[in-house]
Motif scaffolding. Structure first.
Motif, PDB file in Angstrom:
ATOM      1  N   GLY A 174     -49.146  -2.404  -3.894  1.00  0.00           N
ATOM      2  CA  GLY A 174     -50.216  -1.492  -3.556  1.00  0.00           C
ATOM      3  C   GLY A 174     -51.445  -1.787  -3.388  1.00  0.00           C
ATOM      4  N   ALA A 175     -52.468  -1.155  -3.963  1.00  0.00           N
ATOM      5  CA  ALA A 175     -53.895  -1.558  -3.961  1.00  0.00           C
ATOM      6  C   ALA A 175     -54.257  -2.454  -5.185  1.00  0.00           C
ATOM      7  CB  ALA A 175     -54.828  -0.072  -3.745  1.00  0.00           C
ATOM      8  N   SER A 176     -53.390  -2.440  -6.016  1.00  0.00           N
ATOM      9  CA  SER A 176     -53.571  -3.429  -7.140  1.00  0.00           C
ATOM     10  C   SER A 176     -53.841  -4.928  -6.845  1.00  0.00           C
ATOM     11  CB  SER A 176     -52.756  -3.070  -8.403  1.00  0.00           C
ATOM     12  OG  SER A 176     -52.402  -1.986  -8.937  1.00  0.00           O
ATOM     13  N   ASP A 177     -54.302  -5.509  -7.683  1.00  0.00           N
ATOM     14  CA  ASP A 177     -54.655  -7.062  -7.507  1.00  0.00           C
ATOM     15  C   ASP A 177     -53.308  -7.776  -7.559  1.00  0.00           C
ATOM     16  OD1 ASP A 177     -57.395  -6.843  -7.347  1.00  0.00           O
ATOM     17  OD2 ASP A 177     -57.824  -7.529  -9.448  1.00  0.00           O
ATOM     18  N   LYS A 178     -53.272  -8.938  -6.782  1.00  0.00           N
ATOM     19  CA  LYS A 178     -52.295  -9.617  -6.572  1.00  0.00           C
ATOM     20  C   LYS A 178     -52.203 -11.280  -6.935  1.00  0.00           C
ATOM     21  CE  LYS A 178     -51.201  -6.203  -2.845  1.00  0.00           C
ATOM     22  NZ  LYS A 178     -52.315  -5.440  -3.114  1.00  0.00           N
ATOM     23  N   PRO A 179     -52.521 -11.620  -8.000  1.00  0.00           N
ATOM     24  CA  PRO A 179     -52.705 -12.803  -8.372  1.00  0.00           C
ATOM     25  C   PRO A 179     -51.574 -13.890  -7.987  1.00  0.00           C
ATOM     26  CG  PRO A 179     -52.266 -11.756 -10.295  1.00  0.00           C
ATOM     27  CD  PRO A 179     -52.232 -10.622  -9.325  1.00  0.00           C
ATOM     28  N   ALA A 180     -52.356 -15.310  -7.911  1.00  0.00           N
ATOM     29  CA  ALA A 180     -51.355 -16.152  -7.619  1.00  0.00           C
ATOM     30  C   ALA A 180     -50.411 -16.384  -8.921  1.00  0.00           C
ATOM     31  CB  ALA A 180     -52.074 -17.601  -7.111  1.00  0.00           C
ATOM     32  N   ASP A 181     -49.308 -17.220  -8.619  1.00  0.00           N
ATOM     33  CA  ASP A 181     -48.190 -17.309  -9.794  1.00  0.00           C
ATOM     34  C   ASP A 181     -47.881 -18.709  -9.832  1.00  0.00           C
ATOM     35  OD1 ASP A 181     -46.473 -16.427 -11.502  1.00  0.00           O
ATOM     36  OD2 ASP A 181     -44.774 -16.304 -10.200  1.00  0.00           O
ATOM     37  N   PRO A 182     -48.740 -19.589 -10.300  1.00  0.00           N
ATOM     38  CA  PRO A 182     -48.483 -21.110 -10.267  1.00  0.00           C
ATOM     39  C   PRO A 182     -47.407 -21.558 -11.333  1.00  0.00           C
ATOM     40  CG  PRO A 182     -50.765 -20.504 -11.270  1.00  0.00           C
ATOM     41  CD  PRO A 182     -50.217 -19.366 -10.565  1.00  0.00           C
ATOM     42  N   ASP A 183     -47.246 -20.746 -12.244  1.00  0.00           N
ATOM     43  CA  ASP A 183     -46.360 -21.274 -13.291  1.00  0.00           C
ATOM     44  C   ASP A 183     -45.143 -20.299 -13.447  1.00  0.00           C
ATOM     45  OD1 ASP A 183     -47.661 -19.197 -14.607  1.00  0.00           O
ATOM     46  OD2 ASP A 183     -48.122 -20.473 -16.445  1.00  0.00           O
ATOM     47  N   GLY A 184     -45.080 -19.179 -12.585  1.00  0.00           N
ATOM     48  CA  GLY A 184     -43.806 -18.404 -12.756  1.00  0.00           C
ATOM     49  C   GLY A 184     -44.141 -17.325 -13.964  1.00  0.00           C
ATOM     50  N   THR A 185     -45.133 -17.095 -14.493  1.00  0.00           N
ATOM     51  CA  THR A 185     -45.438 -16.227 -15.567  1.00  0.00           C
ATOM     52  C   THR A 185     -46.147 -15.180 -15.145  1.00  0.00           C
ATOM     53  OG1 THR A 185     -47.254 -17.132 -16.418  1.00  0.00           O
ATOM     54  CG2 THR A 185     -45.101 -17.785 -17.293  1.00  0.00           C
TER      55      THR A 185
END
Length: 295
Positions: free
Chosen positions: A67-78
């Motif tokens: 949705g409109a929430s933030d979508k951080p990157a996932d460099p380490d799978g957590t």
């Protein structure tokens, strides 16, 4: 035209470093947080939320990555581990002034709710899960050709960038498949709401995939550790679930009893999108849950 929940105020609330959730809040009274599923947003609660707001403070966030929430990157799978997403929800409650609250989750949101209940029992007064099994149990029951029903679980668990690339090639066909197949009756999800779900999902392909990929790896590790340690849900728990057991050959209530001390399990015939198909019935079950005593 933007679609909102009538009578609810919208805000963005920081819950972790660099991560804010979009949230709709309405009503007054004891707090209850409603967590949406896939491929949806907080709008799936539009009927239920209005009814509960007559005597509760109802909090409807978009999960991180949706949705409109933030979508951080996932460099380490957590970044999209349910442990991380559960911490978001606890931080959201605290930021809104609620140290303790009831928690209701559907689908992916229910997996977040379960993890919150396991890791933050002092914060969660009551817990409801709509139409999922705990993560580890889901993988254990999807065997052989029964796994076809959960093909998307396997697809999105594949290493990047394969699933992201494939889904981006035909996002409306992919996400629309689940909206149509799981809704059954098109009236359950009106055209304008369906269009919003598709728009939001197109904008969130990497984070949605990361959410599912986490459930094939880090979330399973956390569930296995909890099972080995005997960690259980200590608050009153209500489960509403389609009759998966009959179709896939397992006892869903028994699976849940292994996780919850105070369990009220219901096999229901409301379809997967039950909060949209049968909101009055879902509200009835939530109210019954909220009336159960807590320790």
């Amino acid at each position: 035209m933007e679609i909102t929940i009538p009578g609810f105020a919208y805000d963005r609330v920081g819950v972790a470093e660099g991560v804010a959730l979009s949230v709709a809040v309405g009503g007054s009274g004891p707090p209850v947080v409603l967590l949406h599923g896939f491929p949806q947003t907080h709008l799936m609660w539009r009927h239920v939320a209005v009814e509960l707001a007559s005597d509760h403070t109802v909090i409807c966030p978009d999960l991180r990555g949706y949705g409109a929430s933030d979508k951080p990157a996932d460099p380490d799978g957590t970044a999209y581990a349910k442990r991380t997403m559960a911490a978001d929800v606890v931080a959201l409650g605290r930021a809104l002034g609620h140290e303790r609250f009831a928690l209701v989750g559907h689908d992916r949101g229910a997996l977040v709710a379960i993890r919150a209940g396991l890791e933050h029992p002092a914060r969660i007064t009551h817990l409801a899960s709509l139409d999922v099994l705990p993560t580890l149990d889901s993988w254990e029951v999807l065997r052989g050709t029964a796994g076809v029903a959960g093909f998307h679980l396997y697809l999105m668990a594949a290493p990047p960038p394969l699933p992201e690339t494939l889904i981006a090639g035909a996002p409306d066909a992919f996400f629309g498949h689940f909206l149509d197949a799981w809704a059954g009756d098109p009236a359950v999800i009106p055209a304008e709401v369906r269009a919003e779900y598709l728009r939001a999902s197109r904008a969130a392909i990497p984070s949605i995939v990361a959410d599912y990929r986490a459930s094939a790896f880090v979330d399973v590790e956390h569930d296995r550790a909890d099972r080995a340690a005997g960690r259980r849900l200590s608050m009153p728990v209500t489960v509403l679930q389609q009759d998966w057991g009959a179709a896939l050959g397992f006892d869903a209530a028994a699976r849940w009893r292994a996780w919850a001390d105070d369990l009220d399990h219901h096999t229901v015939a409301m379809g997967h999108f039950m909060a949209e198909a049968e909101p009055a019935e879902v509200v009835r079950h939530i109210r019954a849950l909220l009336g159960r005593p807590i320790s």
